[in-house]
Design a protein around this motif. Structure first.
Motif, PDB file in Angstrom:
ATOM      1  N   LYS A  28      29.441   0.442  27.210  1.00 33.91           N
ATOM      2  CA  LYS A  28      29.793   1.213  28.403  1.00 33.91           C
ATOM      3  C   LYS A  28      29.036   0.757  29.643  1.00 33.91           C
ATOM      4  CE  LYS A  28      31.109   5.412  25.877  1.00 33.91           C
ATOM      5  NZ  LYS A  28      30.890   6.869  25.718  1.00 33.91           N
ATOM      6  N   TYR A  36      27.424   3.125  22.757  1.00 30.56           N
ATOM      7  CA  TYR A  36      27.096   3.302  24.167  1.00 30.56           C
ATOM      8  C   TYR A  36      26.874   1.976  24.885  1.00 30.56           C
ATOM      9  CZ  TYR A  36      26.333   8.295  23.273  1.00 30.56           C
ATOM     10  OH  TYR A  36      26.498   9.611  22.944  1.00 30.56           O
ATOM     11  N   ILE A  43      24.036  11.082  28.068  1.00 31.63           N
ATOM     12  CA  ILE A  43      23.809  11.651  26.744  1.00 31.63           C
ATOM     13  C   ILE A  43      23.273  13.059  26.941  1.00 31.63           C
ATOM     14  CG2 ILE A  43      22.550  11.430  24.571  1.00 31.63           C
ATOM     15  CD1 ILE A  43      22.307   8.457  25.113  1.00 31.63           C
ATOM     16  N   PHE A  89      26.859   6.002  31.642  1.00 30.24           N
ATOM     17  CA  PHE A  89      27.208   7.034  30.661  1.00 30.24           C
ATOM     18  C   PHE A  89      26.032   8.001  30.573  1.00 30.24           C
ATOM     19  CE2 PHE A  89      24.998   3.870  28.088  1.00 30.24           C
ATOM     20  CZ  PHE A  89      24.153   4.648  27.307  1.00 30.24           C
ATOM     21  N   LEU A  98      21.880   1.956  20.597  1.00 30.28           N
ATOM     22  CA  LEU A  98      22.985   2.080  21.551  1.00 30.28           C
ATOM     23  C   LEU A  98      24.239   1.381  21.024  1.00 30.28           C
ATOM     24  CD1 LEU A  98      21.035   1.475  24.895  1.00 30.28           C
ATOM     25  CD2 LEU A  98      22.016   3.634  24.104  1.00 30.28           C
TER      26      LEU A  98
END
Length: 676
Positions: free
Chosen positions: A577, A574, A504, A502, A569
Motif C-alpha cells: 500500500k 500493508y 492501523i 494506510f 507488513l
C-alpha cells in the motif's frame, strides 16, 4: 497664618488630602480612560464574541477571550507614573511643591496614593461588572468567581508593579522623557542582556550550551515581554508573589532615595551622581555586546572582534556622556582616561569568561563523580513545557537520564575526545570534510549535587568508536526515539510514502506494530544509524486526543534494515500500500556527480545545478527500463553530494520529485553500463 495652620495640621497625617484631590482633578481622565478600556476588553467582549457562538463556551481563564490586554495594561500605569512624578522633573514645579510645609514622605505618599486611586478602582469596577453579567442569558461564556478573582488579582499586582517601578525610576532621574525611556528599557533589559550574553558565550566559548537565548522562557526575565504573553500564558501565583514583593521593594526604595534627593536635580539626567558610573558602564556594556553580536555574525577574526568591542564602547560612552551633560560638547581632559578605564574593565569583563583562564572548555567530569547522564540532541524538546498553560513536557526530567555506569563511561569518553580534538562548530551539516554531524547536549548530574552541561557538533569522521559506544547504547535510543512516550495511549498508526498511505487502528495490530517497531529501534546498529539509508515510509504513532481535543503523535521511519517490521507488513498485506514502484515514476535521470570545482560558489549544494553540469559533460542518461527503475527504488539512499557517486533525479507521476544516491556495490551491472 490662617491658611498655614490647616496645611500644617494635615501635614501630620501620612498623606495630604489637598494634593490628592488636586491630582484626581488634574489626572482623573487617566482613571476614566482606564476604566472604559478595561470594560471594553472584558465585559463588552463577552457579548460581542458571544454573538457568534451557538453553544456556551467554558472559560478556564478570562485571559482566554483573545483580546490583547497587554496593550491596555502596560501604558496606563507607566503614563500615570510619568505624570505624577512630573513635579520632580520640572524646575518650577519642584520648587513650588517642595516649598510647601510638608515632609517629603508625605509628598511621595500623596502622589503614590493618587496613582493607586486612578489605577486600581478601574480594575475592581471591571471585575464587579464581569461578575454581575455572568448569569445573563446573552452571555455565552461560562466562568466562575475564581476566574474573575484571578483576573482581578493579576491586573492589580501588575498595575501596581508597573506604577511603582515608574515612580522609582522617576526618583532616580531628572527628566520625564529620560524617565519614560529608561523605564521601558529596564523592563526589557534583563531578557535582552541574557540574550546578548548568551550569544557572546555561545559564539566564543567552546561547548557552551544553547541557553536562554534559544528558549521561549526568556520572556520570564523581562516584565514587559512577560506581560505581553499574558493572554497565552497567564501568571502563576508564584510569579504574582514575586511581582508584589518587587512592588513593595521599589516603593520602599523610592521613599528612602527621595529623602536624599536634591530638588535642584530637576532637569538633570540622573538625580544621584553615584549612579553615573553604573549608568555609563551599563550603556557601554550593552553597546559593546550589541556591536559584538552584529559584527561577530558577519565576520570572524581577532581584529574584527577587538574592533567591534572598541567601536561599541566608544559609541556607548559618547551617547551616555551627551545624555548626562545634555550637550554634545563633551570633550575635556579627563575624557580619554575615563574612556580607557571603562573600556579596559568592560573588555576584561567580556574576555575573561570566554578565555582559557576559567578552564571551562576542557572541564570533563570523571565518570566516578557522575550519578546520571543525558546525551542527545533533544533535551529541550523533551523537558521544556510547550507554549501554552495547559501543555506539559513530553517527559519528566528524571526519565531522560541514565544511571548505567557503562553509558556514563561512554559519554565521558566521547566528551574527552571532543574537547581534545575540538572539531569545528559551524552549522554546515554537509561539507566534504565532515559529511555528517550530530548535535550532542551532554548533561551530567554530579554526585555532589551539581550539574554540568555542554553542547557540541560532533562529526562522524574521526569519532567512530566514541559515537558507536554512545549511540549504540540502549539508553541513548530509548530517549532519542521517545520509546516510553510512543507506548502511552497509542490509538492508531499511520504509514505514508509520497501520496500513498494506510492506517492501523485495530488494537491488537497496533500493539504488535509498536512492539516490533520498539525492538527494531532498540536493536538498530550504529552503522545503520549513521548510514545514508533512505526510509521506505514515514510512520506516525497517534495518541488518543486529550481533553482539549489535541492529538499528539510521534514520528518514526521504516528503514530497509527493519527486517522484522518489513516481514510483518508484508504478511499483513500493508507493504504494497505504500511501496513505490516503476509504475509510479514518470522519469528517472541518472548522472555521475563529479567535477564540483566547476560549480558556481553560490550553487555548490544545488542538485539541479549539478545535474545541468553532468548533462553538459555527457555524464547523464535517462533510465527507461522498468526493472532497472525498480532496482533504483529498492536500493535508493539519501542524496549525499559526494564526488564520483551515482545520483538519480526521480520525477513521480503525482508531480513531486527528489534526488537520491546509489551505492555502486548495490547497482545492477546493466545500470552501471548505461554510463561510462
Amino acid at each position: 497664618m490662617k491658611w498655614g495652620m490647616p496645611v500644617m495640621t494635615r501635614s501630620r497625617l501620612f498623606c495630604n488630602s489637598s494634593i490628592i484631590r488636586q491630582n484626581l482633578r488634574q489626572y482623573g481622565w487617566i482613571g476614566i480612560l482606564y476604566t472604559l478600556a478595561l470594560l471594553f476588553i472584558l465585559p463588552l467582549q463577552l457579548f460581542v464574541n458571544g454573538e457568534r457562538l451557538k453553544e456556551p463556551v467554558v472559560l478556564e481563564g478570562l485571559f482566554d477571550l483573545g483580546m490583547d490586554i497587554a496593550a491596555i495594561l502596560i501604558p496606563f500605569p507607566i503614563i500615570t507614573g510619568l505624570f505624577l512624578s512630573r513635579y520632580l522633573q520640572s524646575k518650577g514645579s519642584s520648587d513650588l511643591i517642595h516649598s510647601l510645609p510638608l515632609r517629603r514622605s508625605h509628598l511621595l505618599s500623596s502622589y503614590t496614593l493618587s496613582g493607586l486611586l486612578l489605577l486600581l478602582p478601574p480594575i475592581w469596577i471591571t471585575s464587579v461588572v464581569t461578575m454581575l453579567v455572568r448569569p445573563l442569558e446573552s452571555n455565552m461564556y461560562i466562568y466562575h468567581g475564581a476566574e474573575v478573582w484571578q483576573w482581578c488579582l493579576t491586573l492589580t499586582v501588575l498595575t501596581l508593579f508597573l506604577f511603582a517601578f515608574t515612580m522609582f525610576v522617576g526618583i532616580c532621574t531628572g527628566q520625564t522623557i529620560l524617565q519614560g525611556v529608561v523605564t521601558l528599557i529596564l523592563l526589557v533589559l534583563p531578557a535582552a542582556m541574557l540574550m546578548f550574553i548568551d550569544m557572546h558565550l555561545n559564539r566564543y566559548l567552546y561547548g557552551y550550551p544553547d541557553g536562554v537565548g534559544a528558549r521561549a522562557d526568556i520572556t520570564d526575565w523581562a516584565p514587559l515581554l512577560r506581560i505581553v504573553d499574558i493572554s497565552y500564558n497567564p501568571f502563576s501565583h508564584t510569579e504574582l508573589w514575586v511581582y508584589a514583593l518587587l512592588s513593595a521593594a521599589f516603593l520602599t526604595l523610592s521613599f528612602v532615595l527621595y529623602r536624599k534627593r536634591h530638588s535642584e536635580k530637576a532637569g538633570q539626567a540622573m538625580a544621584f551622581t553615584y549612579f553615573n558610573p553604573l549608568f555609563k558602564a551599563g550603556v557601554m556594556l550593552c553597546s559593546m555586546l550589541l556591536a559584538l553580536s552584529y559584527f561577530g555574525s558577519i565576520k570572524q577574526g581577532t581584529g574584527w572582534i577587538v574592533g567591534s568591542v572598541a567601536a561599541g564602547g566608544v559609541i556607548g560612552y559618547i551617547l551616555v556622556e551627551m545624555v548626562l551633560r545634555k550637550s554634545w560638547h563633551i570633550l575635556n581632559r579627563k575624557l580619554p582616561l575615563e574612556l580607557a578605564v571603562y573600556s579596559i574593565l568592560l573588555g576584561l569583563l567580556l574576555y575573561v569568561p570566554v578565555s582559557g583562564l576559567t578552564g571551562y572548555e576542557t572541564r570533563v567530569p570523571a565518570s566516578g563523580k557522575v550519578s546520571a547522564v543525558f546525551a542527545g540532541g533533544n533535551y529541550d524538546e523533551l523537558t521544556q513545557r510547550p507554549y501554552g498553560a495547559n501543555n506539559t513536557p513530553l517527559a519528566e526530567e528524571a526519565e531522560v537520564y541514565s544511571k548505567d555506569p557503562k553509558y556514563i563511561e561512554a559519554v565521558t569518553a566521547l566528551h574527552h575526545a571532543v574537547v581534545t580534538a575540538k572539531p569545528g562548530q559551524d552549522d554546515l551539516m554537509w561539507n566534504y570534510e565532515y559529511p555528517t554531524r550530530y548535535r550532542f547536549t551532554l548533561l551530567y548530574q554530579l554526585k555532589n549535587g551539581g550539574t554540568l552541561k555542554r553542547t557540541y557538533l560532533v562529526p562522524t569522521v574521526g569519532f567512530e568508536p566514541e559515537l558507536k559506544a554512545v549511540m549504540g547504547h540502549v539508553d541513548y535510543k530509548r530517549v532519542r526515539y521517545q520509546i516510553s512516550q510512543m507506548n502511552k495511549n497509542a490509538e492508531s498508526i499511520r504509514v505514508s510514502n509520497l501520496n500513498k498511505a494506510f492506517s492501523i487502528s485495530d488494537p491488537q495490530e497496533v500493539r504488535e506494530f509498536k512492539d516490533i517497531l520498539t525492538r527494531e529501534v532498540l536493536n538498530m546498529s550504529y552503522e545503520d544509524r549513521v548510514s545514508d539509508q533512505r526510509s521506505r515510509a514515514s510512520i506516525r504513532v497517534l495518541q488518543k486526543p486529550d481533553q482539549y481535543g489535541n492529538q499528539a503523535y510521534f514520528s518514526y521511519e521504516w528503514y530497509p534494515s527493519y527486517h522484522e517490521l518489513g516481514a510483518w507488513l508484508e504478511q499483513k498485506g500493508y507493504a504494497d500500500k505504500v511501496r513505490i514502484t516503476a509504475a509510479d515514476v514518470l522519469s528517472a535521470e541518472m548522472f555521475i556527480d563529479m567535477d564540483h570545482s566547476k560549480l558556481p560558489p553560490g550553487r555548490m549544494y544545488d542538485p539541479e545545478t549539478r545535474l545541468e553540469l553532468a548533462r553538459s559533460e555527457k555524464r547523464a542518461v535517462m533510465v527507461t527500463d522498468k526493472t532497472l527503475i525498480n532496482g533504483i527504488l529498492e536500493h535508493r539512499r539519501n542524496y549525499n553530494r559526494r564526488e564520483g557517486e551515482y545520483a538519480v533525479k526521480i520525477v513521480y507521476k503525482n508531480g513531486s520529485s527528489n534526488y537520491i544516491s546509489l551505492n555502486q556495490q548495490e547497482m545492477a551491472p546493466a545500470l552501471k553500463a548505461l554510463l561510462p
